[in-house]
Design a protein around this motif. Structure first.
Motif, mmCIF file in Angstrom:
data_model
loop_
_atom_site.group_PDB
_atom_site.id
_atom_site.type_symbol
_atom_site.label_atom_id
_atom_site.label_comp_id
_atom_site.label_asym_id
_atom_site.label_seq_id
_atom_site.Cartn_x
_atom_site.Cartn_y
_atom_site.Cartn_z
ATOM 1 N N ASP A 151 65.723 65.309 19.134
ATOM 2 C CA ASP A 151 67.015 64.979 18.521
ATOM 3 C C ASP A 151 67.561 66.166 17.731
ATOM 4 O OD1 ASP A 151 66.785 62.532 19.661
ATOM 5 O OD2 ASP A 151 66.055 61.515 17.827
ATOM 6 N N HIS A 159 79.047 60.698 14.819
ATOM 7 C CA HIS A 159 78.810 59.651 15.802
ATOM 8 C C HIS A 159 77.494 59.870 16.539
ATOM 9 C CE1 HIS A 159 79.707 56.575 18.759
ATOM 10 N NE2 HIS A 159 79.425 57.490 19.739
ATOM 11 N N HIS A 219 74.652 59.121 14.175
ATOM 12 C CA HIS A 219 74.445 57.687 14.003
ATOM 13 C C HIS A 219 73.750 57.087 15.214
ATOM 14 C CE1 HIS A 219 75.196 53.567 12.707
ATOM 15 N NE2 HIS A 219 75.747 53.329 13.924
ATOM 16 N N GLU A 220 74.139 57.506 16.391
ATOM 17 C CA GLU A 220 73.523 56.965 17.609
ATOM 18 C C GLU A 220 72.052 57.389 17.714
ATOM 19 O OE1 GLU A 220 74.566 54.900 19.862
ATOM 20 O OE2 GLU A 220 76.516 54.644 18.884
ATOM 21 N N THR A 225 70.064 58.132 15.208
ATOM 22 C CA THR A 225 69.274 57.439 14.189
ATOM 23 C C THR A 225 68.993 56.024 14.637
ATOM 24 O OG1 THR A 225 70.315 58.795 12.501
ATOM 25 C CG2 THR A 225 69.233 56.785 11.763
ATOM 26 N N LYS A 226 69.978 55.419 15.234
ATOM 27 C CA LYS A 226 69.811 54.048 15.734
ATOM 28 C C LYS A 226 68.756 53.991 16.823
ATOM 29 C CE LYS A 226 72.496 50.240 17.654
ATOM 30 N NZ LYS A 226 73.841 49.779 18.128
ATOM 31 N N GLN A 227 68.822 54.973 17.676
ATOM 32 C CA GLN A 227 67.835 54.998 18.784
ATOM 33 C C GLN A 227 66.440 55.255 18.265
ATOM 34 O OE1 GLN A 227 68.602 54.358 21.946
ATOM 35 N NE2 GLN A 227 66.436 54.482 22.521
ATOM 36 N N THR A 228 66.311 56.085 17.242
ATOM 37 C CA THR A 228 64.989 56.378 16.668
ATOM 38 C C THR A 228 64.408 55.157 16.030
ATOM 39 O OG1 THR A 228 65.650 58.680 16.312
ATOM 40 C CG2 THR A 228 63.756 57.887 15.067
ATOM 41 N N ALA A 229 65.236 54.419 15.289
ATOM 42 C CA ALA A 229 64.765 53.182 14.632
ATOM 43 C C ALA A 229 64.320 52.173 15.663
ATOM 44 C CB ALA A 229 65.879 52.627 13.741
ATOM 45 N N HIS A 230 65.108 52.102 16.734
ATOM 46 C CA HIS A 230 64.753 51.184 17.784
ATOM 47 C C HIS A 230 63.392 51.507 18.383
ATOM 48 C CE1 HIS A 230 65.216 48.408 21.134
ATOM 49 N NE2 HIS A 230 64.938 49.439 21.985
ATOM 50 N N ASN A 250 60.582 50.482 16.009
ATOM 51 C CA ASN A 250 60.338 49.042 16.032
ATOM 52 C C ASN A 250 59.500 48.651 17.215
ATOM 53 O OD1 ASN A 250 61.785 48.631 13.691
ATOM 54 N ND2 ASN A 250 63.764 48.373 14.783
#
Length: 310
Positions: free
Chosen positions: A276, A295, A298-299, A301-306, A309
């Motif tokens: 990333d 943008h 943000h995308e 970071t969202k993918q990393t969190a996903h 999980n």
């Protein structure tokens, strides 16, 4: 028979009658050969024959040929001339066909006899050379004649016909032996020819060689199993290399990495974060706008969190 030797009346014969009647007396001598003579008897006749054969033998000796040795077998049925090694009969002179026998008084080694040939009806003089037994051989032939004549008187002449039949049978046996020897020789030649025909020439390869490609490599076929061949030094070939049953893992038990087929979710979290950062830096260098950066950040970071999980 006319004899050119004198025997005293009180002198006994050298051999027993049984030895000549039931068996034979054998002598070894050198055979000068035989030659045709005009008369069936006479001292001068045999002298001329001896001179002729001696001259012929002298020429052959100058050419390197030796006088052949023979064995004489004397009996009341005749005189046989044989090869001393093979025992092959060279001449069979029946006693009733011998008309004269004599030893040479000037040369004690020479003795002769004249015999009428059964095929040509010509009189042939046979000449022999024996260093010590010339006179003894002549006396033995004379004794065989004496015994044969007595047997003729006792049988009333029937024995002559019997001897003729025996002589004919002996001649036939000799012809068959000669024919047999010739057939054996031909058979041996045929066997040698067959052996030569079956032996491959030197340097020829009996086994069929495999075809190769332009790089002199044997083409590989996955259908045909590889069969190990024996080494040229005679040692057994090494055992074939067996592949491990599971080829989906490497030496350390990990699955092989293929960057062309795996997705973003296939990377571990730490590796993903590094990727990333590298992508963000690349965007900065290319002059991307701030909105696009936010943008994209943000995308990511969202993918990393996903991924965490998961």
């Amino acid at each position: 028979m006319n004899r050119a030797f004198n025997r005293k009346k009180d002198k006994s014969w050298m051999h027993t009658p049984e030895a000549l009647a039931k068996h034979y007396i054998a002598y070894n001598a050198k055979f000068l050969g035989n030659t045709e003579v005009e008369a069936p008897k006479g001292t001068e006749v045999v002298k001329d024959a001896v001179r002729k054969l001696k001259f012929q033998r002298h020429i052959k000796k100058s050419e390197g040929q030796k006088i052949p040795k023979v064995e004489l077998q004397i009996s009341i049925y005749g005189v046989k001339i044989l090869d001393p090694k093979t025992k092959d009969v060279q001449h069979n002179c029946q006693l009733h066909r011998i008309s004269f026998c004599a030893d040479d008084k000037t040369d004690k080694r020479i003795f002769t006899f004249i015999c009428k040939d059964s095929e040509s009806n010509k009189h042939l003089c046979y000449v022999f050379d024996s260093e010590k037994c010339a006179e003894e051989i002549t006396l033995t032939i004379g004794q065989a004649f004496d015994l044969a004549y007595k047997k003729f008187l006792e049988s009333g002449g029937k024995d002559v016909e019997t001897r003729k039949q025996i002589g004919g049978l002996q001649k036939r046996i000799q012809e068959l032996e000669t024919e047999n020897a010739e057939l054996k020789k031909q058979l041996q030649e045929l066997e040698e020819q067959l052996m030569i025909a079956h032996v491959p020439p030197v340097g020829s390869v009996s086994m069929k060689l495999q075809s190769t490609d332009v790089f002199d490599m044997v083409p590989f076929s996955p259908v045909t199993p590889l069969v190990p061949s024996k080494a040229s030094n005679g040692c057994p070939p090494p055992p074939p290399t067996t592949l491990p049953p599971d080829m989906s893992k490497d030496l350390f038990g990990a699955e092989p990495f293929d960057p062309f087929t795996c997705g973003a979710a296939d990377f571990p979290p730490d590796i993903q974060s590094k990727l990333d950062e590298m992508q963000i830096n690349n965007y900065n260098e290319m002059g991307t706008t701030g909105l696009q950066k936010n943008h994209l950040s943000h995308e990511l970071t969202k993918q990393t969190a996903h991924n965490k999980n998961k």
